[in-house]
Design a protein around this motif. Structure first.
Motif, PDB file in Angstrom:
ATOM      1  N   ILE A 189       6.402  -5.712   7.859  1.00 31.62           N
ATOM      2  CA  ILE A 189       5.031  -5.527   7.389  1.00 31.62           C
ATOM      3  C   ILE A 189       4.543  -4.170   7.864  1.00 31.62           C
ATOM      4  N   PRO A 190       4.108  -3.287   6.947  1.00 32.31           N
ATOM      5  CA  PRO A 190       3.677  -1.949   7.372  1.00 32.31           C
ATOM      6  C   PRO A 190       2.460  -2.000   8.293  1.00 32.31           C
ATOM      7  N   ASP A 191       2.411  -1.048   9.214  1.00 33.60           N
ATOM      8  CA  ASP A 191       1.258  -0.962  10.116  1.00 33.60           C
ATOM      9  C   ASP A 191       0.329   0.196   9.762  1.00 33.60           C
ATOM     10  N   ALA A 192       0.624   0.919   8.675  1.00 36.47           N
ATOM     11  CA  ALA A 192      -0.249   1.996   8.225  1.00 36.47           C
ATOM     12  C   ALA A 192      -1.529   1.417   7.632  1.00 36.47           C
ATOM     13  N   PRO A 193      -2.602   2.200   7.528  1.00 33.47           N
ATOM     14  CA  PRO A 193      -3.858   1.668   6.994  1.00 33.47           C
ATOM     15  C   PRO A 193      -3.701   1.121   5.575  1.00 33.47           C
ATOM     16  N   LYS A 236      -8.175   1.435   4.823  1.00 36.48           N
ATOM     17  CA  LYS A 236      -8.157   2.879   5.058  1.00 36.48           C
ATOM     18  C   LYS A 236      -9.434   3.339   5.755  1.00 36.48           C
ATOM     19  N   LEU A 237     -10.556   2.751   5.411  1.00 38.58           N
ATOM     20  CA  LEU A 237     -11.810   3.110   6.064  1.00 38.58           C
ATOM     21  C   LEU A 237     -11.825   2.695   7.533  1.00 38.58           C
ATOM     22  N   GLU A 238     -11.222   1.552   7.842  1.00 37.81           N
ATOM     23  CA  GLU A 238     -11.221   1.046   9.212  1.00 37.81           C
ATOM     24  C   GLU A 238      -9.966   1.440   9.982  1.00 37.81           C
ATOM     25  N   ASP A 239      -9.056   2.166   9.320  1.00 39.69           N
ATOM     26  CA  ASP A 239      -7.811   2.615   9.947  1.00 39.69           C
ATOM     27  C   ASP A 239      -6.995   1.422  10.461  1.00 39.69           C
ATOM     28  N   LYS A 240      -6.908   0.399   9.629  1.00 42.53           N
ATOM     29  CA  LYS A 240      -6.128  -0.793   9.962  1.00 42.53           C
ATOM     30  C   LYS A 240      -5.308  -1.230   8.762  1.00 42.53           C
ATOM     31  N   SER A 241      -4.172  -1.841   9.038  1.00 42.73           N
ATOM     32  CA  SER A 241      -3.430  -2.464   7.948  1.00 42.73           C
ATOM     33  C   SER A 241      -4.212  -3.686   7.459  1.00 42.73           C
ATOM     34  N   VAL A 242      -3.950  -4.088   6.222  1.00 39.43           N
ATOM     35  CA  VAL A 242      -4.602  -5.291   5.711  1.00 39.43           C
ATOM     36  C   VAL A 242      -4.235  -6.489   6.574  1.00 39.43           C
ATOM     37  N   CYS A 243      -2.983  -6.548   7.013  1.00 36.95           N
ATOM     38  CA  CYS A 243      -2.563  -7.640   7.893  1.00 36.95           C
ATOM     39  C   CYS A 243      -3.474  -7.732   9.112  1.00 36.95           C
ATOM     40  N   THR A 298      -0.625  -9.472  12.732  1.00 33.63           N
ATOM     41  CA  THR A 298       0.039  -8.376  13.427  1.00 33.63           C
ATOM     42  C   THR A 298       1.229  -7.913  12.599  1.00 33.63           C
ATOM     43  N   PRO A 299       1.256  -6.648  12.174  1.00 28.19           N
ATOM     44  CA  PRO A 299       2.414  -6.144  11.427  1.00 28.19           C
ATOM     45  C   PRO A 299       3.689  -6.245  12.252  1.00 28.19           C
ATOM     46  N   GLY A 300       4.811  -6.376  11.559  1.00 33.08           N
ATOM     47  CA  GLY A 300       6.094  -6.478  12.247  1.00 33.08           C
ATOM     48  C   GLY A 300       7.130  -7.098  11.355  1.00 33.08           C
ATOM     49  N   PRO A 301       8.272  -7.498  11.905  1.00 27.96           N
ATOM     50  CA  PRO A 301       9.351  -8.051  11.092  1.00 27.96           C
ATOM     51  C   PRO A 301       9.008  -9.437  10.554  1.00 27.96           C
ATOM     52  N   ILE A 302       9.548  -9.737   9.388  1.00 26.02           N
ATOM     53  CA  ILE A 302       9.315 -11.034   8.767  1.00 26.02           C
ATOM     54  C   ILE A 302      10.600 -11.468   8.057  1.00 26.02           C
ATOM     55  N   ARG A 303      11.033 -12.678   8.340  1.00 27.01           N
ATOM     56  CA  ARG A 303      12.261 -13.209   7.738  1.00 27.01           C
ATOM     57  C   ARG A 303      12.075 -13.384   6.235  1.00 27.01           C
ATOM     58  N   MET A 329       3.618 -10.079   2.169  1.00 23.72           N
ATOM     59  CA  MET A 329       4.021  -9.775   3.543  1.00 23.72           C
ATOM     60  C   MET A 329       2.805  -9.728   4.465  1.00 23.72           C
ATOM     61  N   HIS A 330       1.772  -9.014   4.050  1.00 23.50           N
ATOM     62  CA  HIS A 330       0.548  -8.928   4.865  1.00 23.50           C
ATOM     63  C   HIS A 330      -0.081 -10.314   5.038  1.00 23.50           C
ATOM     64  N   LEU A 331      -0.111 -11.091   3.977  1.00 27.50           N
ATOM     65  CA  LEU A 331      -0.672 -12.438   4.035  1.00 27.50           C
ATOM     66  C   LEU A 331       0.083 -13.303   5.036  1.00 27.50           C
TER      67      LEU A 331
END
Length: 367
Positions: A341-345, A95-102, A108-113, A297-299
Motif C-alpha cells: 500500500i503506497p504511503d505517498a499522499p 494531498k492537502l493533508e499530506d497523508k495516504s488515503v489509507c 497504515t500503509p505497508g505490505p498486503i497479502r 489496497m488502501h481500504l
C-alpha cells in the motif's frame, strides 16, 4: 474550498476523473471500468451538476445527496460514475493533508497479502496449473483463484467436464500448502452449486465465489447453509439496502464489495462496517489493474474486518491490453506474494500523461 472543474479522460474500458478547486488543488479518481466512456458521460450529465460549487471536503454529503437528486435514475451506472468523483475527492484530501488515503481512514500503509486471480475460462486445466506454478516461482504467490462453471451458465459448464477436471488438476499442480479459491460467476443453480461445493471442499478449496445468480440472494444463502467452506459474493451489488439484506440474510460468509461498482470508497467503507458489525470479513472485488485494485489496497489497510488477502489480477496484455501503461510508475509490484500500500499522499500514483493524451476528454465547469 469549492469544486470548480470536473474533467474526465476515458476510452471504452477505463475512465479517469480529475477535480480542481477554486484554490487550485487537484485530485484524481476513476469511474468503474468497462463502458467507461458511457460512464464518463454520466459524470457530466448527472454527477457534475450537483458537485460543481460544492465543498470539496464534504465527501459524505456529496455521496448521499447526488443519488437523491438523481432518484429517478438509480442503479449501476450512476454509482459507477459517482465512484470517480468520490475517489478523486479522497485523493485531493490526502494531498492537502499530506497523508495516504489509507492513513486518512485510519490505516497504515505497508505490505498486503494477495491472491493471484485468473480471469480465464478459455484455458485447459493442466495449462492453468502450469501457469500458476510459474507465477508462484516468480512472485511468491501462496493463494490462487480460478474459474469454474460458465458465466451465468445455468448449470452448463464452459465445456463438458471442465469444472470437475480443473479443481483436482490445480490442486495437484500446486500441492496442499497453497490456498485455492474459485469463482462461478453466477453459474449454478443451488443443487448444482452444492454438488460442486462439496467437490471443492474435498480438494481443500476455501472460497466459493458467486455460486448462484447474484441477484437471487436466497439461492446463495441455501448454498452457504449447505457447505462448510466460505461462500462469498457481492461484487455486483451497488445499493446499500441490498447490502443490508445480504448481511441480514447471512447470504454469504465473506462480503465482496467493489469500490468502483458500489460508488466509491465512502460507500465501500459503509458496507465494510456493516459486515464488521455482523462478524463478516470483507475481501473486496478488484479484478483488474486499473485504479480499483489500488483503492482496494488502501481500504483493506484500514478496515477492522479485512479478509485474508487482496484480489490481484494475473492477466497481462494478451488478455487485458487496455490495462497497460495507465500509470507513470506502476503501484503493483508483487514481492513474496505481497503488494504494498503506497504511503505517498492520496492514492500514491500518477496517471500516465501519454495515456491521457489519447483519451476522450470532457470538462464541466462551475458557472
Amino acid at each position: 474550498m469549492k469544486i470548480t472543474t470536473i474533467e474526465t479522460f476515458s476510452n471504452e474500458f477505463v475512465g479517469f476523473l480529475r477535480v480542481t478547486t477554486d484554490e487550485g488543488a487537484q485530485g484524481w479518481g476513476q469511474v468503474s471500468t468497462y463502458n467507461a466512456d458511457i460512464t464518463s458521460l454520466i459524470v457530466h450529465r448527472q454527477i457534475a451538476p450537483w458537485a460543481l460549487g460544492a465543498d470539496a471536503m464534504d465527501i459524505e454529503h456529496l455521496v448521499d445527496i447526488i443519488p437523491e437528486r438523481e432518484h429517478k435514475y438509480p442503479g449501476s451506472y450512476l454509482y459507477r460514475a459517482l465512484a470517480g468523483l468520490d475517489t478523486a475527492l479522497w485523493d485531493l484530501r490526502g494531498k492537502l493533508e499530506d497523508k495516504s488515503v489509507c492513513e486518512l481512514i485510519g490505516g497504515t500503509p505497508g505490505p498486503i497479502r494477495v491472491y493471484a486471480s485468473s480471469m480465464r475460462r478459455d484455458i485447459k486445466p493442466e495449462d492453468e496449473g502450469e501457469r500458476f506454478i510459474r507465477l508462484r516461482e516468480r512472485y511468491g504467490y501462496d493463494a490462487f483463484k480460478f474459474r469454474v462453471g460458465a458465466e451465468c451458465g445455468h448449470d452448463v459448464d464452459e465445456w463438458p467436464g471442465r469444472t470437475e477436471a480443473i479443481v483436482p488438476a490445480v490442486r495437484k499442480a500446486l500441492g496442499d500448502e497453497i490456498a485455492l479459491l474459485v469463482d462461478a460467476n453466477s453459474g449454478f443453480s443451488p443443487p448444482r452449486a452444492i454438488e460442486v461445493g462439496k467437490m471443492l471442499q474435498d480438494h481443500g478449496v476455501e472460497h466459493f465465489e458467486e455460486p448462484c445468480p447474484y441477484w437471487e440472494l436466497e439461492q446463495t444463502r441455501a448454498v452457504t447453509e449447505a457447505l462448510d467452506m466460505d461462500v462469498t459474493g457481492g461484487e455486483q451489488d451497488c445499493e446499500i439496502p441490498t447490502w443490508r439484506r445480504i448481511i441480514e440474510l447471512r447470504a454469504v460468509d465473506v462480503i465482496q464489495p467493489d469500490v468502483c461498482y458500489l460508488g466509491g470508497l465512502t460507500r465501500a467503507l459503509r458496507v465494510a462496517k456493516m459486515g464488521a458489525e455482523a462478524g463478516l470479513p470483507c475481501t473486496p472485488h478488484s479484478a483488474n489493474l486499473s485504479m480499483v485494485t489500488l483503492f482496494t489496497m488502501h481500504l483493506l489497510g484500514a478496515i477492522e474486518n479485512p479478509g485474508k488477502y487482496l484480489e490481484f489480477s494475473i492477466e497481462g496484455p494478451d488478455y487485458y491490453p487496455w490495462q497497460q501503461d495507465l500509470f507513470r510508475d506502476s503501484p503493483y509490484e508483487i514481492v513474496d506474494g505481497k503488494a504494498r500500500i503506497p504511503d505517498a499522499p492520496g492514492w500514491g500514483v500518477e496517471i500516465n500523461p501519454a495515456w491521457l493524451e489519447k483519451a476522450g476528454y470532457r470538462i464541466s465547469r462551475f458557472a
